[in-house]
Scaffold this motif. Structure first.
Motif, PDB file in Angstrom:
ATOM      1  N   UNK A 155       0.805  -1.227   0.000  1.00  0.00           N
ATOM      2  CA  UNK A 155       0.000   0.000   0.000  1.00  0.00           C
ATOM      3  C   UNK A 155       0.841   1.280   0.000  1.00  0.00           C
ATOM      4  N   UNK A 156       0.643   2.149  -0.984  1.00  0.00           N
ATOM      5  CA  UNK A 156       1.431   3.385  -1.081  1.00  0.00           C
ATOM      6  C   UNK A 156       0.879   4.475  -0.161  1.00  0.00           C
ATOM      7  N   UNK A 157       1.519   4.661   0.973  1.00  0.00           N
ATOM      8  CA  UNK A 157       1.024   5.644   1.949  1.00  0.00           C
ATOM      9  C   UNK A 157       1.078   7.037   1.345  1.00  0.00           C
ATOM     10  N   UNK A 158      -0.045   7.726   1.317  1.00  0.00           N
ATOM     11  CA  UNK A 158      -0.066   9.108   0.841  1.00  0.00           C
ATOM     12  C   UNK A 158      -0.508   9.264  -0.594  1.00  0.00           C
ATOM     13  N   UNK A 159      -0.629   8.161  -1.328  1.00  0.00           N
ATOM     14  CA  UNK A 159      -1.070   8.290  -2.727  1.00  0.00           C
ATOM     15  C   UNK A 159      -2.480   8.894  -2.780  1.00  0.00           C
ATOM     16  N   UNK A 160      -2.672   9.802  -3.719  1.00  0.00           N
ATOM     17  CA  UNK A 160      -3.992  10.408  -3.970  1.00  0.00           C
ATOM     18  C   UNK A 160      -4.348  10.071  -5.421  1.00  0.00           C
ATOM     19  N   UNK A 161      -5.574   9.666  -5.641  1.00  0.00           N
ATOM     20  CA  UNK A 161      -6.005   9.308  -7.000  1.00  0.00           C
ATOM     21  C   UNK A 161      -6.949  10.404  -7.497  1.00  0.00           C
ATOM     22  N   UNK A 162      -6.842  10.740  -8.779  1.00  0.00           N
ATOM     23  CA  UNK A 162      -7.813  11.675  -9.375  1.00  0.00           C
ATOM     24  C   UNK A 162      -8.493  10.983 -10.549  1.00  0.00           C
ATOM     25  N   UNK A 163      -9.810  10.867 -10.487  1.00  0.00           N
ATOM     26  CA  UNK A 163     -10.564  10.355 -11.636  1.00  0.00           C
ATOM     27  C   UNK A 163     -10.931  11.543 -12.511  1.00  0.00           C
ATOM     28  N   UNK A 164     -10.386  11.550 -13.719  1.00  0.00           N
ATOM     29  CA  UNK A 164     -10.626  12.658 -14.641  1.00  0.00           C
ATOM     30  C   UNK A 164     -11.077  12.114 -15.998  1.00  0.00           C
ATOM     31  N   UNK A 165     -12.388  12.011 -16.219  1.00  0.00           N
ATOM     32  CA  UNK A 165     -12.843  11.579 -17.543  1.00  0.00           C
ATOM     33  C   UNK A 165     -12.374  12.586 -18.589  1.00  0.00           C
ATOM     34  N   UNK A 166     -11.689  12.090 -19.606  1.00  0.00           N
ATOM     35  CA  UNK A 166     -11.031  13.003 -20.558  1.00  0.00           C
ATOM     36  C   UNK A 166     -12.057  13.878 -21.278  1.00  0.00           C
ATOM     37  N   UNK A 167     -13.239  13.322 -21.513  1.00  0.00           N
ATOM     38  CA  UNK A 167     -14.286  14.073 -22.212  1.00  0.00           C
ATOM     39  C   UNK A 167     -14.827  15.233 -21.385  1.00  0.00           C
ATOM     40  N   UNK A 168     -14.469  15.292 -20.111  1.00  0.00           N
ATOM     41  CA  UNK A 168     -14.957  16.378 -19.250  1.00  0.00           C
ATOM     42  C   UNK A 168     -13.884  17.425 -18.976  1.00  0.00           C
ATOM     43  N   UNK A 169     -12.655  17.183 -19.434  1.00  0.00           N
ATOM     44  CA  UNK A 169     -11.563  18.102 -19.094  1.00  0.00           C
ATOM     45  C   UNK A 169     -11.528  19.274 -20.064  1.00  0.00           C
ATOM     46  N   UNK A 170     -11.729  20.466 -19.514  1.00  0.00           N
ATOM     47  CA  UNK A 170     -11.633  21.683 -20.310  1.00  0.00           C
ATOM     48  C   UNK A 170     -12.747  21.828 -21.333  1.00  0.00           C
ATOM     49  N   UNK A 171     -13.783  21.002 -21.236  1.00  0.00           N
ATOM     50  CA  UNK A 171     -14.842  21.016 -22.242  1.00  0.00           C
ATOM     51  C   UNK A 171     -16.088  21.736 -21.757  1.00  0.00           C
ATOM     52  N   UNK A 197      -9.212   5.127   3.575  1.00  0.00           N
ATOM     53  CA  UNK A 197      -8.602   6.399   3.983  1.00  0.00           C
ATOM     54  C   UNK A 197      -7.942   7.141   2.801  1.00  0.00           C
ATOM     55  N   UNK A 198      -8.011   6.567   1.610  1.00  0.00           N
ATOM     56  CA  UNK A 198      -7.335   7.165   0.449  1.00  0.00           C
ATOM     57  C   UNK A 198      -8.267   8.127  -0.292  1.00  0.00           C
ATOM     58  N   UNK A 199      -7.752   9.343  -0.549  1.00  0.00           N
ATOM     59  CA  UNK A 199      -8.573  10.334  -1.228  1.00  0.00           C
ATOM     60  C   UNK A 199      -8.655  10.053  -2.730  1.00  0.00           C
ATOM     61  N   UNK A 200      -9.866  10.141  -3.278  1.00  0.00           N
ATOM     62  CA  UNK A 200     -10.091  10.027  -4.718  1.00  0.00           C
ATOM     63  C   UNK A 200     -10.789  11.315  -5.154  1.00  0.00           C
ATOM     64  N   UNK A 201     -10.070  12.113  -5.951  1.00  0.00           N
ATOM     65  CA  UNK A 201     -10.579  13.413  -6.389  1.00  0.00           C
ATOM     66  C   UNK A 201     -11.278  13.263  -7.729  1.00  0.00           C
ATOM     67  N   UNK A 202     -12.233  14.133  -7.988  1.00  0.00           N
ATOM     68  CA  UNK A 202     -12.848  14.192  -9.311  1.00  0.00           C
ATOM     69  C   UNK A 202     -12.288  15.406 -10.053  1.00  0.00           C
ATOM     70  N   UNK A 203     -11.989  15.247 -11.329  1.00  0.00           N
ATOM     71  CA  UNK A 203     -11.561  16.381 -12.149  1.00  0.00           C
ATOM     72  C   UNK A 203     -12.250  16.341 -13.497  1.00  0.00           C
TER      73      UNK A 203
END
Ligand code: PEP
Length: 258
Positions: free
Chosen positions: A162-178, A209-215
């Motif tokens: 387990x990577x302590x401190x890793x943060x994941x961001x789910x970023x659907x490409x079709x939603x980025x900057x669109x 306990x791991x953060x998953x961000x939306x972008x």
């Protein structure tokens, strides 16, 4: 139990003086919101050249500072590259890795993202590791297959334990900057899937306990309903991080969402 995190990705925007001014405005605004310490984590992601000035402007405010990439190598003959240790030395606390613009425009593959994530944690930075599908994959019903493969190849390949401190961001490409945002339900479905896969791999306690961000086109008017979802722990913000008032409104949504 998970502290919400709002990170700005300034991309290739802001000269040094502009970055300093934006960091000051965000620091002052967060203080006006009652401060983030213990309530949320707020991170600014300037381009490399503005990073030391931004870190200096943010010093003492509790804001974090993210690089937008780092080398998988420690040092040596890698022209144009910047290592995790160099970023940390310049004041960074985090680093955004595997952003879809780097994957799509610069051909970064999962294996390279995995090596960078490993170098970042070893160098004392918290990786914000981006995953997400392009529109044709979503339309073909392959979103979860694709994100599952990215988890295996860019996270599990780098970290057998387990990577302590890793943060994941789910970023659907079709939603980025669109300007098109995933609906809260669409985002929540993928976030829940990511957390459950991470739980299978690293254990449910670590996943919980791991953060998953939306972008993807998070704006002041849609942040609250996204951040209210049970598996969305904040956001990675592109365009709306370039104006202090928009970014602060999104931070405000994270402070009150759950
Ligand atoms: C991003 O580039 O990480 C991003 C989410 O951009 P935007 O908010 O502009 O869609």
């Amino acid at each position: 139990m998970r502290l919400p995190l709002v990170a700005g990705n300034w991309k290739m925007n802001k000269r040094i003086a502009e970055g300093r001014a934006l960091a000051r405005a965000v620091a002052e605004g967060v203080a006006r919101l009652g401060g983030a310490r213990g309530r949320a984590e707020v991170v600014l992601g300037p381009p490399y050249l503005a990073l030391p000035a931004v870190a200096e402007a943010a010093a003492g405010s509790g804001l974090g500072v993210a690089g937008q990439d780092c080398s998988p190598e420690k040092d040596g003959a890698f022209t144009g590259e910047v290592s995790a240790a160099m970023l940390k030395d310049a004041g960074a606390t985090h680093v955004i890795l595997g952003h879809s613009e780097r994957r799509e425009l610069l051909g970064e593959a999962d294996a390279l993202v995995a090596r960078k994530a490993s170098a970042a944690l070893a160098g004392g930075l918290l990786p914000i590791l981006c995953l997400g599908e392009a529109l044709p994959l979503r339309q073909a019903g392959k979103t979860l297959d694709h994100v599952g493969r990215q988890i295996r190849e860019s996270i599990l390949a780098a970290f057998p334990s387990p990577p302590e401190g890793l943060i994941v961001a789910y970023e659907p490409i079709w939603a980025i900057g669109t300007g098109v945002t995933a609906t809260p339900a669409q985002a929540q479905e993928v976030h829940a899937f990511i957390r459950s896969r991470l739980g299978e791999i690293y254990g449910v306690d670590w996943a919980a306990k791991t953060r998953i961000l939306y972008g993807g086109s998070v704006k002041p008017d849609n942040a609250a309903e996204l951040f209210a979802q049970p598996d969305i722990d904040g956001g990675l913000i592109g365009g709306a991080s370039l104006k202090s008032e928009d970014f602060l409104a999104i931070v405000g949504a994270a402070l009150t969402a759950r």
